[in-house]
Each structure stands twice: as C-alpha cells, then as structure tokens.
Design an enzyme around this catalytic site. Structure first.
Site, short mmCIF file in Angstrom:
data_model
loop_
_atom_site.label_atom_id
_atom_site.label_comp_id
_atom_site.label_asym_id
_atom_site.label_seq_id
_atom_site.Cartn_x
_atom_site.Cartn_y
_atom_site.Cartn_z
N LYS A 284 -14.57 50.31 80.92
CA LYS A 284 -14.12 49.43 79.84
C LYS A 284 -14.86 49.83 78.57
O LYS A 284 -15.99 50.35 78.62
CB LYS A 284 -14.41 47.97 80.16
N ASP B 80 -6.40 46.61 75.14
CA ASP B 80 -6.87 45.31 75.62
C ASP B 80 -6.73 44.39 74.41
O ASP B 80 -5.97 44.70 73.48
CB ASP B 80 -8.32 45.40 76.13
#
Length: 448
Positions: A129, A169
C-alpha cells in the site's frame, strides 16, 4: 475471554513496542491475531516459525519527499510512502491513497489487510500500500498532474510489473492513475502493466471501476444464499458516495434491492422512495465529474439530508459501510441490530470498529470483513495484470463472470475455515484462510 488471551496480549505488546503511535495498524493486527493465534496453537508448525510475527513485519518501507509547484507558482512539499508488506505469493499489490490523514500507520494497516485480501482472491499477488498526505480536493487538474508526476519520479525506482503494482484508492481515481502511468512510462521508457485501474484506452480492464462495489454485493449474495435468502426486496443502507458506494448501490439495485442512503463527509441523504438507476447516474456525475457534495442530491430529489451524521440509524435489512476506516462504531452497530439489520458487509477497509464487530457477531448478524467482501477490486486488478501480460482485453461479461467466481471462492474459503456450530464466522474464516496460504508460501521459500 479466550483461553489464548495471554498469548494474544503478549504478541500485541511486541507489535506495539515495534510500531508505536500507529493505532490503525495495531487494530488490524489485533483483529487477525484473535483468529490466527488460537489456530497456531492447534498447528504448532506455524507457531514455531513465528509466521504471524513475520507477516506483521513489512518487507520494506519507503518514505520520500514530493515537491511540486501549484498554480500560483509556489512550491508545495508533501510526503510519499510505499509499504511493501509481503511478496510471498506474487508482486506487491495494493492501492495508493492521497488524503491529508495518510501516514505510515494507516498505510501499514492497509498493506497488512491487503496481504490477506490478495491471498483470499487465489490470484498470485502479494500485499502493499502507498500514498501521500496530498489532498486532491480543491486542486486543479494541472496541480494534480504536477503532484502525480513528482510523486512517480521517486516511486518509479521501487515498482514494476513483476515487482510492485500499485492501483487507486481514496483520492486516486482514473485521472490520477493516468497521470502516474504517463510519468512512469516517460521515466522507464516502457509500456508495462505497472499500474492497475488504468483507462480503457491504455490497458485498463472492463469492470475495474465497478469491481469493489459489485464484489461486495456478490459476497452478500453468497452469505444470504446460505440462509436461503436473496437481495430481492431488501432495504439497503450504504455509506459513502465514491466509487465503491456507487457501484455497490448499482449492483444492489440490479439485484432487486432498495437502496435508501448515500453519504459523504458532510452528512447523509435518506431517500425513502429508493435510489434508482437514474438517480444514481446523477450521483455519479455529481461526485465523479463536478466533485460536488451529496447534499445536492437531497436538494434535487426533495429528500432528507442529515448533516454531520452517518446513516446507521436508518432501518434496513443490509448495511454496506463503503466510506472509510472506523466509520461504524459500537453504538451504530446497536442501532442497526435494534432496527432489524440482518447482514453487514464491509465495502471499505476496516470501516467497523472492534466493538461494532463484536456486537454484530453476538447478535448473530451475518458480518463480512473487508478483507473478504471488498476483495473484488483487487481481484479485477489482478485480472487487469493478466490481460496486460497477454496483451488481450476480455469482454465485460468475461471479467464479470470471473469476478463472481472469485467472490464465490472467497466465500467458500471463509466457510471452510470459519465454520463453527452450524454457522460461519466470516472474520475467523477470512483471517485463517488468508494466513494459511501466505504462511505456506513463506515456509516453502525458506527464511523470507
């Protein structure tokens, strides 16, 4: 209290000492530890090799400066991150988040969750991430482009189609992915599948924008089928109004449910007549193109707007939290239970607080954790990687069918590892199912 509580507490003490001041990461690890540590006690080969401690430690943490020039010609400085958590089953895979709240703790929590989520899809993807404390809200396209180009100028050294494949995201949609990909191509002098969520014109996959929301609803469908029920005629409450919420609403509507709420950081709208496809198209234009506020829906369709609140007090059969982490708290869970909610599936990452999850499970409500129910997005990202590798584009129908199959398989894994006393503990099933696959791969590869 679990008979393994002392073991869980000791493990968490070590995690907190190594990772101070990162409550979101502590929460994510603790939730997994509660399922996995009892499992490891029964399977000592994992305990002996300290598999959970190894999985909770990132393989690599990258932090860098992102300087860029705004439309006034002034320098701005942001901070960029990439957490490369685990590559045991494939290249690091996970989104980039651009939001003022971003710091290492949030990204470590998301990367840790991503490892389990990606494992559950059965596709060859590790977990990672990244992101920045940059806020794209209120910025011009030119400013966003300048920021993305500066961000990628540093990030490109650490990623690649067989190394690490980022995606979008919160705060990173098609516009941002396009700018990031363009800069990667310019710097690397190659056209490769290094980012997913790309536009259809340059290697993107059909169904990718819809995948997280669609997948969440497909998972609900599987949970309800176990109870010999379906979405038809059910009232659904959804939080958020971004990509995940929009397409969760769309699929729920298509399957015969009545969606009555959407929200943003200002509050929520309650449309007792239901949000139909035409109204949803207005929301998509409002949020994706005009970047407006959900309150405008209430003004257009003459329905209720509740300022500064989340929608969990609205009566419903199914609740889909699709906004952000820890948005659904213990008191919200009690309200949902009191109002007859039968199923909750997380469209966002860890949107339910621990006390909310406990309340749902005690009440016997079907509860799907995000690592299972929102895995559809990364699943189709994996399918996009496959299409890029073979230089082919699958049809919408082909991708959608593959997505449905993946969500069915995730449900089956949860049922396998979470079955107890005639019911399914989806949290336990998702945690153990993800853990076993990653651990077996790590063990097979030696001390990695």
């Amino acid at each position: 209290m679990s008979k393994y509580q002392a073991e869980i507490d000791a493990f968490m003490k070590r995690v907190k000492k190594k990772n101070p001041g990162e409550p979101e990461f502590h929460q994510a690890v603790h939730e997994v530890a509660e399922s996995v540590i009892p499992y490891m006690e029964e399977h000592p080969e994992y305990k002996k090799l300290k598999m959970l401690e190894r999985i909770a430690e990132p393989e690599r943490v990258i932090m860098f400066r992102v300087p860029w020039i705004d439309d006034k010609g002034e320098f701005q400085i942001n901070r960029g991150f990439r957490i490369q958590m685990n590559s045991a089953i494939g290249p690091y895979k996970g989104g980039l988040r651009f939001h003022p709240s971003v710091y290492s703790g949030i990204l470590k929590f998301l990367a840790f969750e991503q490892v389990f989520k990606n494992s559950l899809t059965s596709l060859p993807m590790g977990g990672g991430k990244g992101g920045s404390d940059f806020d794209p809200k209120g910025k011009s396209d030119n400013e966003v482009m300048h920021f993305c180009q500066s961000f990628m100028t540093e990030l490109f050294k650490h990623i690649g189609a067989d190394i690490d494949v980022p995606a979008g995201d919160i705060g990173v949609g098609g516009r941002e992915v396009g700018f990031l990909f363009g800069q990667y191509k310019r710097l690397s002098n190659q056209f490769s599948g290094v980012l997913t969520g790309k536009g259809l014109q340059f290697g993107g996959s059909l169904i990718r924008p819809e995948a997280t929301g669609y997948g969440c609803v497909y998972f609900v469908q599987e949970m309800l089928a176990v109870k010999r029920s379906s979405l038809k005629g059910k009232t659904v409450v959804i939080s958020g109004s971004g990509n995940v919420a929009q397409y969760a609403a769309e699929k729920a509507i298509q399957l015969g449910a009545k969606v009555v709420t959407l929200s943003d950081s200002d509050g929520y709208i309650y449309d007792k007549n239901g949000i139909d496809q035409k109204k949803l198209e207005f929301v998509m234009q409002l949020k994706n193109e005009k970047r407006g506020r959900i309150k405008e829906y209430a003004e257009k369709y003459n329905c209720e707007f509740v300022k500064g609140k989340t929608p969990w007090g609205v009566k419903c059969d199914i609740a889909l939290p699709c906004a952000t982490q820890n948005e659904l708290k213990g008191n919200d869970a009690k309200l949902l239970i009191k109002n007859g909610c039968k199923a909750v599936a997380e469209g966002a990452n860890m949107p339910s607080t621990p006390d909310a999850v406990i309340a749902f499970q005690k009440a016997g409500i079907l509860f799907a954790p995000g690592k299972a129910s929102n895995a559809g997005g990364v699943a189709v990202s994996g399918l996009e990687m496959s299409q890029n590798s073979i230089r082919l584009s699958w049809t919408r129908k082909e991708v959608d069918e593959r997505l449905q199959d993946i969500m069915k398989n995730i449900h089956a894994t949860c049922a396998k590892y979470g079955a107890e006393k005639g019911k399914i503990d989806y949290v336990k099933g998702a945690n153990i199912g993800g853990f076993v696959k990653v651990s077996e791969a790590m063990m097979a590869q030696g001390h990695v």
